[in-house]
Design a protein around this motif. Structure first.
Motif, PDB file in Angstrom:
ATOM      1  N   LEU A 214       0.840  -1.197   0.000  1.00 40.56           N
ATOM      2  CA  LEU A 214       0.000   0.000   0.000  1.00 40.56           C
ATOM      3  C   LEU A 214       0.877   1.249   0.000  1.00 40.56           C
ATOM      4  CD1 LEU A 214      -2.726  -1.030   2.603  1.00 40.56           C
ATOM      5  CD2 LEU A 214      -2.997  -0.824   0.136  1.00 40.56           C
ATOM      6  N   PRO A 215       0.458   2.279  -0.728  1.00 39.48           N
ATOM      7  CA  PRO A 215       1.300   3.480  -0.832  1.00 39.48           C
ATOM      8  C   PRO A 215       1.398   4.238   0.487  1.00 39.48           C
ATOM      9  CG  PRO A 215      -0.828   3.833  -1.879  1.00 39.48           C
ATOM     10  CD  PRO A 215      -0.778   2.389  -1.493  1.00 39.48           C
ATOM     11  N   ILE A 216       2.616   4.687   0.776  1.00 39.81           N
ATOM     12  CA  ILE A 216       2.878   5.510   1.961  1.00 39.81           C
ATOM     13  C   ILE A 216       3.233   6.901   1.480  1.00 39.81           C
ATOM     14  CG2 ILE A 216       4.367   5.869   3.962  1.00 39.81           C
ATOM     15  CD1 ILE A 216       4.823   2.882   4.059  1.00 39.81           C
ATOM     16  N   VAL A 217       2.567   7.897   2.051  1.00 37.93           N
ATOM     17  CA  VAL A 217       2.866   9.285   1.706  1.00 37.93           C
ATOM     18  C   VAL A 217       3.187  10.034   2.987  1.00 37.93           C
ATOM     19  CG1 VAL A 217       1.413   9.294  -0.361  1.00 37.93           C
ATOM     20  CG2 VAL A 217       0.427   9.947   1.814  1.00 37.93           C
ATOM     21  N   LEU A 218       3.908  11.129   2.862  1.00 38.89           N
ATOM     22  CA  LEU A 218       4.186  11.997   3.999  1.00 38.89           C
ATOM     23  C   LEU A 218       3.070  13.025   4.102  1.00 38.89           C
ATOM     24  CD1 LEU A 218       8.024  12.559   3.677  1.00 38.89           C
ATOM     25  CD2 LEU A 218       6.807  11.041   5.225  1.00 38.89           C
ATOM     26  N   TYR A 219       2.515  13.154   5.275  1.00 38.09           N
ATOM     27  CA  TYR A 219       1.383  14.055   5.480  1.00 38.09           C
ATOM     28  C   TYR A 219       1.835  15.505   5.440  1.00 38.09           C
ATOM     29  CZ  TYR A 219      -2.655  16.262   7.605  1.00 38.09           C
ATOM     30  OH  TYR A 219      -3.724  17.055   7.852  1.00 38.09           O
ATOM     31  N   GLN A 220       1.127  16.312   4.678  1.00 40.76           N
ATOM     32  CA  GLN A 220       1.332  17.754   4.639  1.00 40.76           C
ATOM     33  C   GLN A 220      -0.010  18.413   4.934  1.00 40.76           C
ATOM     34  OE1 GLN A 220       4.270  19.264   4.295  1.00 40.76           O
ATOM     35  NE2 GLN A 220       5.223  17.258   4.117  1.00 40.76           N
ATOM     36  N   SER A 221      -0.047  19.342   5.850  1.00 41.80           N
ATOM     37  CA  SER A 221      -1.314  19.929   6.286  1.00 41.80           C
ATOM     38  C   SER A 221      -2.036  20.685   5.184  1.00 41.80           C
ATOM     39  CB  SER A 221      -1.086  20.846   7.484  1.00 41.80           C
ATOM     40  OG  SER A 221      -0.226  21.902   7.124  1.00 41.80           O
TER      41      SER A 221
ATOM     42  N   CYS B   3      -5.923   5.234  16.084  1.00 44.34           N
ATOM     43  CA  CYS B   3      -5.291   5.660  17.345  1.00 44.34           C
ATOM     44  C   CYS B   3      -5.822   6.996  17.844  1.00 44.34           C
ATOM     45  CB  CYS B   3      -3.783   5.732  17.175  1.00 44.34           C
ATOM     46  SG  CYS B   3      -3.236   7.090  16.104  1.00 44.34           S
ATOM     47  N   LEU B   4      -6.663   7.653  17.039  1.00 41.59           N
ATOM     48  CA  LEU B   4      -7.251   8.958  17.350  1.00 41.59           C
ATOM     49  C   LEU B   4      -6.197  10.056  17.490  1.00 41.59           C
ATOM     50  CD1 LEU B   4     -10.006   7.885  19.883  1.00 41.59           C
ATOM     51  CD2 LEU B   4     -10.218   8.237  17.425  1.00 41.59           C
ATOM     52  N   GLY B   5      -5.049   9.831  16.860  1.00 41.70           N
ATOM     53  CA  GLY B   5      -3.999  10.840  16.870  1.00 41.70           C
ATOM     54  C   GLY B   5      -4.139  11.771  15.682  1.00 41.70           C
ATOM     55  N   VAL B   6      -3.838  13.037  15.895  1.00 42.22           N
ATOM     56  CA  VAL B   6      -3.888  14.031  14.829  1.00 42.22           C
ATOM     57  C   VAL B   6      -2.626  13.891  13.986  1.00 42.22           C
ATOM     58  CG1 VAL B   6      -3.983  16.512  14.343  1.00 42.22           C
ATOM     59  CG2 VAL B   6      -5.249  15.567  16.281  1.00 42.22           C
ATOM     60  N   PHE B   7      -2.807  13.973  12.664  1.00 36.65           N
ATOM     61  CA  PHE B   7      -1.654  13.883  11.768  1.00 36.65           C
ATOM     62  C   PHE B   7      -0.798  15.140  11.907  1.00 36.65           C
ATOM     63  CE2 PHE B   7      -4.591  11.281   8.926  1.00 36.65           C
ATOM     64  CZ  PHE B   7      -4.086  10.083   9.374  1.00 36.65           C
ATOM     65  N   GLU B   8       0.501  14.936  12.009  1.00 39.58           N
ATOM     66  CA  GLU B   8       1.469  16.029  12.042  1.00 39.58           C
ATOM     67  C   GLU B   8       2.178  16.072  10.687  1.00 39.58           C
ATOM     68  OE1 GLU B   8       1.888  18.058  14.654  1.00 39.58           O
ATOM     69  OE2 GLU B   8       0.441  16.958  15.883  1.00 39.58           O
ATOM     70  N   ASN B   9       2.726  17.210  10.358  1.00 42.06           N
ATOM     71  CA  ASN B   9       3.475  17.317   9.106  1.00 42.06           C
ATOM     72  C   ASN B   9       4.643  16.331   9.130  1.00 42.06           C
ATOM     73  OD1 ASN B   9       1.897  19.261   7.905  1.00 42.06           O
ATOM     74  ND2 ASN B   9       3.093  20.962   8.731  1.00 42.06           N
ATOM     75  N   GLY B  10       4.787  15.555   8.091  1.00 40.96           N
ATOM     76  CA  GLY B  10       5.871  14.599   7.986  1.00 40.96           C
ATOM     77  C   GLY B  10       5.534  13.209   8.490  1.00 40.96           C
ATOM     78  N   ASP B  11       4.325  12.980   9.017  1.00 39.73           N
ATOM     79  CA  ASP B  11       3.915  11.635   9.452  1.00 39.73           C
ATOM     80  C   ASP B  11       3.769  10.719   8.241  1.00 39.73           C
ATOM     81  OD1 ASP B  11       3.821  12.243  12.113  1.00 39.73           O
ATOM     82  OD2 ASP B  11       1.636  12.363  12.253  1.00 39.73           O
ATOM     83  N   LYS B  12       4.168   9.456   8.431  1.00 39.60           N
ATOM     84  CA  LYS B  12       3.965   8.460   7.384  1.00 39.60           C
ATOM     85  C   LYS B  12       2.505   8.023   7.411  1.00 39.60           C
ATOM     86  CE  LYS B  12       8.617   6.593   7.434  1.00 39.60           C
ATOM     87  NZ  LYS B  12       9.451   5.400   7.645  1.00 39.60           N
ATOM     88  N   VAL B  13       1.810   8.263   6.320  1.00 39.83           N
ATOM     89  CA  VAL B  13       0.383   8.005   6.237  1.00 39.83           C
ATOM     90  C   VAL B  13       0.127   7.060   5.069  1.00 39.83           C
ATOM     91  CG1 VAL B  13      -1.877   9.065   5.848  1.00 39.83           C
ATOM     92  CG2 VAL B  13      -0.160  10.260   7.192  1.00 39.83           C
ATOM     93  N   LYS B  14      -0.703   6.037   5.314  1.00 46.96           N
ATOM     94  CA  LYS B  14      -1.110   5.148   4.235  1.00 46.96           C
ATOM     95  C   LYS B  14      -2.508   5.536   3.782  1.00 46.96           C
ATOM     96  CE  LYS B  14       1.610   1.021   4.703  1.00 46.96           C
ATOM     97  NZ  LYS B  14       1.642  -0.426   4.774  1.00 46.96           N
ATOM     98  N   VAL B  15      -2.690   5.561   2.465  1.00 49.52           N
ATOM     99  CA  VAL B  15      -3.979   5.881   1.870  1.00 49.52           C
ATOM    100  C   VAL B  15      -4.531   4.585   1.293  1.00 49.52           C
ATOM    101  CG1 VAL B  15      -5.186   7.289   0.167  1.00 49.52           C
ATOM    102  CG2 VAL B  15      -3.142   8.183   1.305  1.00 49.52           C
ATOM    103  N   LEU B  16      -5.713   4.192   1.746  1.00 46.58           N
ATOM    104  CA  LEU B  16      -6.325   2.967   1.233  1.00 46.58           C
ATOM    105  C   LEU B  16      -6.848   3.232  -0.169  1.00 46.58           C
ATOM    106  CD1 LEU B  16      -8.186   1.614   4.376  1.00 46.58           C
ATOM    107  CD2 LEU B  16      -5.891   1.109   3.567  1.00 46.58           C
ATOM    108  N   PRO B  17      -6.588   2.319  -1.114  1.00 43.68           N
ATOM    109  CA  PRO B  17      -6.903   2.583  -2.516  1.00 43.68           C
ATOM    110  C   PRO B  17      -8.400   2.648  -2.828  1.00 43.68           C
ATOM    111  CG  PRO B  17      -6.062   0.354  -2.242  1.00 43.68           C
ATOM    112  CD  PRO B  17      -5.916   1.043  -0.932  1.00 43.68           C
ATOM    113  N   GLU B  18      -9.226   1.907  -2.138  1.00 42.09           N
ATOM    114  CA  GLU B  18     -10.651   1.856  -2.469  1.00 42.09           C
ATOM    115  C   GLU B  18     -11.387   3.119  -2.028  1.00 42.09           C
ATOM    116  OE1 GLU B  18     -12.406  -0.595  -4.078  1.00 42.09           O
ATOM    117  OE2 GLU B  18     -10.484  -1.542  -4.503  1.00 42.09           O
TER     118      GLU B  18
END
Length: 154
Positions: A77-84, A99-114
């Motif tokens: 699955l693709p991993i992208v770096l989160y940018q606000s 985890c109910l955590g807020v995304f910070e700039n630079g966090d590794k985020v996976k985007v589900l394709p569907e």
């Protein structure tokens, strides 16, 4: 100290509690023994039937398919770096619903394709190893995994 009337009251109550009236004889004892025996036999039979059903079910149950996705597909699955200010924030995914955590700039985020929902990479990897759907909208990722498997095989 005691009046004749008060001694008469105790005498009346004492005769009511005569032990001879509480004796169990003949037929009554026989029926009590029969009822207790029947209850014990039925209880033993039901416990035995329950045990037999559980052991037969365990022997004849088909092996269950794993519920989660294949590890290779999860790692693919693709991993992208989160940018606000990026596309991820405009999609309304400012926090990881696992985890109910807020995304910070630079966090590794996976985007589900569907469904295009975003999660922390570690959070969604753990989730998808146990379940094959999106944690938020429950969109199944199995159909996508079949297509990926077919592409890899060809």
């Amino acid at each position: 100290m005691s009046t004749p009337d008060s001694s008469g009251l105790f005498h009346g109550h004492y005769t009511v509690l005569d032990d001879r009236e509480f004796q169990v004889r003949g037929r009554t004892l026989f029926f009590v023994v029969i009822v207790v025996t029947v209850v014990l036999l039925v209880t033993v039979f039901l416990l035995y039937a329950r045990w037999v059903c559980r052991t037969n079910h365990a022997r004849h149950a088909p092996p269950q398919k794993p519920c989660g996705l294949d590890a290779a597909l999860i790692l693919g699955l693709p991993i992208v770096l989160y940018q606000s200010s990026g596309d991820l924030e405009s999609a309304g995914s400012g926090e990881c619903c696992i985890c109910l955590g807020v995304f910070e700039n630079g966090d590794k985020v996976k985007v589900l394709p569907e469904c295009r929902h975003c999660y922390h990479s570690d959070c969604v990897d753990t989730w998808l190893s146990a379940k094959s759907s999106c944690p938020l909208c429950r969109t199944s990722l199995r159909s996508n995994s079949d297509e990926v498997t077919q592409v890899v095989v060809q």
